[in-house]
Motif scaffolding. Sequence first.
Motif: not given
Length: 644
Positions: A437-443, A445-452, A491-495, A515-523
Amino acid sequence: MTAPALLPLSGRRIPSVVPGASSLTHHRATLRLSEKFILLLILSAFITLCFGAFFFLPDSSKHKRFDLGLEDVLIPHVDPNIQGRHPGLAVIHGQGDHDEHRHREEEESLRRKIRADHEQALQEAKEKLRKTHQELRAEIQTEKNRMAQDLHKKEAAALPLSPVPMPRLVGINDGDPGDPEMKEKRDKIREMMKHAWDSYRQYGWGHNELKPLAKKGHSTNIFGNSQMGATIVDALDTLYMMGLHDEFKDGQAWIEENLDFSVNAEVSVFEVNIRFIGGLLAAYYLSGQEVFKVKAVQLAEKLLPAFNTPTGIPWAMVNLKSGVGRNWGWASAGSSILAEFGTLHMEFVHLTYLSGNPNYYQKVMHIRKLLAKLDRPNGLYPNYLNPRTGRWGQHHTSVGGLGDSFYEYLLKAWLMSDRTDTEARKTYDDAIEAIERHLIRKSSGGLTFIGEWKNGHLERKMGHLTCFAGGMFALGADGSPNDKAGHYLQLGAEIAHTCHESYDRTVLKLGPEAFKFDSGLEAVAVRQNEKYYILRPEVIETYWYMWRFTHDPKYRQWGWEAAEAINKHCRVSGGFSGVKDVYSSSPAYDDVQQSFFLAETLKYLYLLFSSDDLLPLDSWVFNTEAHPLPVLRLVNLTLPGSQQ
Ligand code: DMJ
């Protein structure tokens, strides 16, 4: 220096038995204190020998005590011919003469023996006095080492562990993949393991890790100032699985002779648990060699004082000798760390199972109970907990460093209990729900990531460490609530895909530390100090779990890409090294061959190219350092201490 003062045996004074003793008296005054001490030691050894000689005599000869050549000075001479003093001697004449003769012969031979012993002792004493200070020190050190080794052997022998039924050990086999192409790849991984091990064997043997460029031993603060052969212990089960049996035996011999936990070293409780206790337990289960079990229990005893805190939440570090514990200064005002005190369960349950000592099990269950009572902000577990107050520290939640293996061990506690520890499963499910709910998002560019999560704010950054979670989600898919198995496998496959991208978007095809998912940056990594790769396993770990659950060939392909990149960019003549910048075509080396490279990275790669019946996942659970521990089918069995 005269002996009589030390020998008040018969009230008579004994003339000095050390030739030249008086000249020594003068000389001794000029000796240094340590030399005086050594001299005193030699003399007391000599005197002890005189006493000792008596006690080592056969019982019959003790009746003739003091009649040993020193009799004239020790006791009044006794004439056996004088009747009345020895009434029995005159009763049968012929027999009496014969006995008397025999006694004299025995006495004479005893005298000869004692004289010879004395002469030898004197000779040794003289030789000692001729030796230099350094020679004597070296001798004393050798003697000390020998005594320490004897003591350890006695300690080991004095720890009887009553046998327990061995859990079902399924799938300790060759794991031949059949397919020749896979076999070739697997052989290459084995060759890499051999290079890593041989290099360590040659240049870093006994040290914790290896500096493959400097070609010497290496250690970090997690092991204190100890030299506990971390690489040996961490690598054992990988060697065993790969059939590197000579190397395994070599490691076992080192452990038997040298692995000593009574060292004045302040070590990380977490690291020692996952690498040493986990490594020793896995080596025990795979090989059946008792020494590993005994050493694991001995070491666990040394960690127990870390739990002596007001709350029972252990300190991060403990001094193995004094038992004094403390926390890292940087950890939210001296807090304990979730991923550290939350990553003890698997090993501690096995320790109780194998030793019959309920203590270990109770310690980890106490932690679980305490955590269950605490409120969690947004259902999330903060990474820091104060062991004095039992209150959370800074509200920072992460599935990477500081948090990661806490979640992993909740799931694995359930799996390891043959799915009977439903409390652990429920805690895992609740935690993962809040994380999603709070940490997993999609960038974008469509990449699933786990933030902090940091104080109410989501940082869109993922660590290499976090990439293990892909494997965890896949492993936990079966048994997840509300029929969400498919969702978690997805979800495992996306990570796994995101983490592969983090590798693929670099020059070296090796993943950065963060690695970041921010300001146009992807992984991709942004900061220079996040661009390194230190031979970590998490991405390959996820590929392996995904392979086991889906058999999608892309996971083997991705694993092979990583293996080739490691072999190309991290291999040096003295082993394997981390690199400082995965975006540079000629990066600098960090000159460390981490022990987890042998324990985890190469093991997961080897498993990826093996058949599934090598250590099947319904019978084995891998600890967070990739050490396989068997499922304990506890249905009809109660662990000691589990009733309370
Ligand atoms: C290993 O020691 C373990 O996997 C631990 O859980 C986290 N980090 C390292 C490897 O990166």
